[in-house]
Write a protein that holds these residues in place. Structure first.
Motif, PDB file in Angstrom:
ATOM      1  N   UNK A  99      33.450   2.170  -2.009  1.00  0.00           N
ATOM      2  CA  UNK A  99      34.483   2.487  -2.168  1.00  0.00           C
ATOM      3  C   UNK A  99      34.965   1.213  -3.351  1.00  0.00           C
ATOM      4  N   UNK A 100      36.470   1.676  -3.397  1.00  0.00           N
ATOM      5  CA  UNK A 100      37.539   1.259  -4.277  1.00  0.00           C
ATOM      6  C   UNK A 100      37.153  -0.263  -3.320  1.00  0.00           C
ATOM      7  N   UNK A 101      37.637  -0.457  -2.573  1.00  0.00           N
ATOM      8  CA  UNK A 101      37.881  -1.528  -1.900  1.00  0.00           C
ATOM      9  C   UNK A 101      36.373  -2.492  -2.161  1.00  0.00           C
ATOM     10  N   UNK A 102      35.669  -1.947  -1.956  1.00  0.00           N
ATOM     11  CA  UNK A 102      34.132  -2.824  -2.217  1.00  0.00           C
ATOM     12  C   UNK A 102      34.338  -3.207  -3.669  1.00  0.00           C
ATOM     13  N   UNK A 126      34.260  -7.159  -5.174  1.00  0.00           N
ATOM     14  CA  UNK A 126      33.293  -8.048  -5.139  1.00  0.00           C
ATOM     15  C   UNK A 126      34.014  -8.519  -6.841  1.00  0.00           C
ATOM     16  N   UNK A 127      35.213  -8.095  -7.588  1.00  0.00           N
ATOM     17  CA  UNK A 127      35.209  -8.941  -8.174  1.00  0.00           C
ATOM     18  C   UNK A 127      35.987  -9.826  -8.075  1.00  0.00           C
ATOM     19  N   UNK A 128      36.804  -9.978  -6.539  1.00  0.00           N
ATOM     20  CA  UNK A 128      37.366 -11.368  -6.373  1.00  0.00           C
ATOM     21  C   UNK A 128      36.633 -12.488  -6.905  1.00  0.00           C
ATOM     22  N   UNK A 129      35.119 -11.862  -5.808  1.00  0.00           N
ATOM     23  CA  UNK A 129      34.293 -13.539  -5.525  1.00  0.00           C
ATOM     24  C   UNK A 129      34.073 -13.509  -6.386  1.00  0.00           C
ATOM     25  N   UNK A 179      33.307 -16.968  -1.206  1.00  0.00           N
ATOM     26  CA  UNK A 179      34.087 -16.010   0.049  1.00  0.00           C
ATOM     27  C   UNK A 179      34.681 -16.209  -0.034  1.00  0.00           C
ATOM     28  N   UNK A 180      35.207 -17.911   0.959  1.00  0.00           N
ATOM     29  CA  UNK A 180      36.217 -17.476   1.453  1.00  0.00           C
ATOM     30  C   UNK A 180      37.890 -17.501   0.661  1.00  0.00           C
ATOM     31  N   UNK A 181      37.287 -18.175  -0.437  1.00  0.00           N
ATOM     32  CA  UNK A 181      38.964 -18.005  -1.719  1.00  0.00           C
ATOM     33  C   UNK A 181      39.314 -16.507  -1.565  1.00  0.00           C
ATOM     34  N   UNK A 210      32.493 -10.888   3.459  1.00  0.00           N
ATOM     35  CA  UNK A 210      30.445 -10.961   3.656  1.00  0.00           C
ATOM     36  C   UNK A 210      29.875  -9.801   4.460  1.00  0.00           C
ATOM     37  N   UNK A 211      30.662  -8.352   4.883  1.00  0.00           N
ATOM     38  CA  UNK A 211      30.248  -7.674   5.411  1.00  0.00           C
ATOM     39  C   UNK A 211      30.356  -7.048   4.297  1.00  0.00           C
ATOM     40  N   UNK A 212      31.323  -6.561   3.288  1.00  0.00           N
ATOM     41  CA  UNK A 212      31.195  -5.733   1.888  1.00  0.00           C
ATOM     42  C   UNK A 212      30.246  -5.899   0.832  1.00  0.00           C
ATOM     43  N   UNK A 213      30.425  -6.789   1.314  1.00  0.00           N
ATOM     44  CA  UNK A 213      29.424  -7.799  -0.263  1.00  0.00           C
ATOM     45  C   UNK A 213      28.375  -7.186   0.073  1.00  0.00           C
ATOM     46  N   UNK A 214      27.657  -7.420   1.656  1.00  0.00           N
ATOM     47  CA  UNK A 214      26.383  -7.090   2.573  1.00  0.00           C
ATOM     48  C   UNK A 214      26.031  -5.699   2.602  1.00  0.00           C
TER      49      UNK A 214
END
Length: 296
Positions: free
Chosen positions: A2-5, A9-12, A18-20, A33-37
């Protein structure tokens, strides 16, 4: 996927954390973390190397980054066009710029543009020519200021012919009254900016076949001036770059014949710019024209 994934990804990638990314996107760290995994499981290989120094892209992640940024850019363009059709002006525009433009022109451009279009968010990325060109090609920025010598396949509108000056310590004795020639630079110790920032110096040396020595490879303009002030050598700088610097113990000589760089406003393809990016590009060009800055 999905778009949110893709947004996560782009934010990381942008913040290397991951925290920021969770703070910026207002999501929990576990959600990030769940989204990236989930994204990694879907595509079948890891995207990030996680460590104490943060999250850094794997080689495969680097390969995917331009494609994901293109998807996000296309969605942003769609949203901006929809807003435009609804009579709204909003969106996000990312500008790549070199230091001299960032100091001399952008503050007033950003201030005045934002008053007219408060719903358009502007993000500024400052670096050297190579940085800006790379950001344009990777879709990190929408438009950018570069020297036209770096244009490559980019579409560039030339805007400013910027005279090059020879910066010397106080007391330096030129062989000529008020100017210096390329022959005078032979065997001089040159204080240079590092690779990607010293295009004008490199082109000057190659153009005239000079033999010079170099001990210093500087990024910051003010630091370069400090090295010259201290007598470690002479340097070549564009006039625009020194206008806002603190200068007391150096002199500036023009070159004869004249040496210069030409700055331009670049994009990958003007026709594919988002409405907001196109609006800003046109505004910048009009601003430069109205303020009699354009001289090419």
């Amino acid at each position: 996927m999905s778009l949110i994934n893709y947004e996560i990804f782009e934010a990381v990638v942008k913040h290397q954390s991951f925290l920021r990314a969770s703070e910026i996107l207002k999501l929990s760290p576990s959600a990030i973390s769940h989204s990236i995994s989930k994204l990694e499981n879907t595509i079948g290989f890891p995207l990030f190397i996680r460590g104490k120094t943060g999250a850094h892209l794997t080689n495969s992640g680097e390969e995917l980054l331009p494609y994901i940024r293109t998807i996000l850019s296309d969605v942003e363009n769609l949203n901006q066009r929809v807003a435009q059709l609804n009579g709204l002006e909003k969106g996000t525009v990312r500008i790549g710029t070199i230091n001299s433009v960032c100091v001399s022109w952008l503050p007033d451009i950003i201030r005045s543009f934002s008053k007219l279009y408060p719903r358009i968010e502007l993000n500024i990325f400052q670096g050297g020519y190579d940085d800006v060109v790379s950001w344009l090609h990777s879709n990190t920025v929408d438009i950018g200021f570069i020297s036209i010598s770096h244009a490559d396949s980019l579409q560039v509108t030339p805007v400013y012919k910027d005279q090059l000056l020879c910066i010397v310590p106080k007391g330096f004795q030129s062989l000529h009254s008020g100017y210096i020639t390329s022959k005078d630079m032979e065997n001089q110790n040159i204080v240079r900016q590092r690779e990607g920032y010293d295009t004008e110096t490199k082109e000057f040396i190659n153009k005239h076949g000079l033999t010079v020595t170099t001990q210093f490879h500087i990024v910051d303009d003010q630091s370069l001036i400090a090295m010259v002030e201290s007598g470690f050598g002479i340097s070549i700088m564009p006039e625009l770059a020194i206008k806002h610097l603190h200068i007391s113990n150096v002199d500036a000589y023009i070159f004869k014949p004249e040496e210069y760089r030409i700055l331009g406003l670049a994009s990958i393809n003007k026709q594919l710019l988002s409405p907001a990016a196109s609006r800003l590009q046109n505004y910048i060009l009009k601003y430069l024209e109205d303020n009699k800055i354009i001289n090419v």
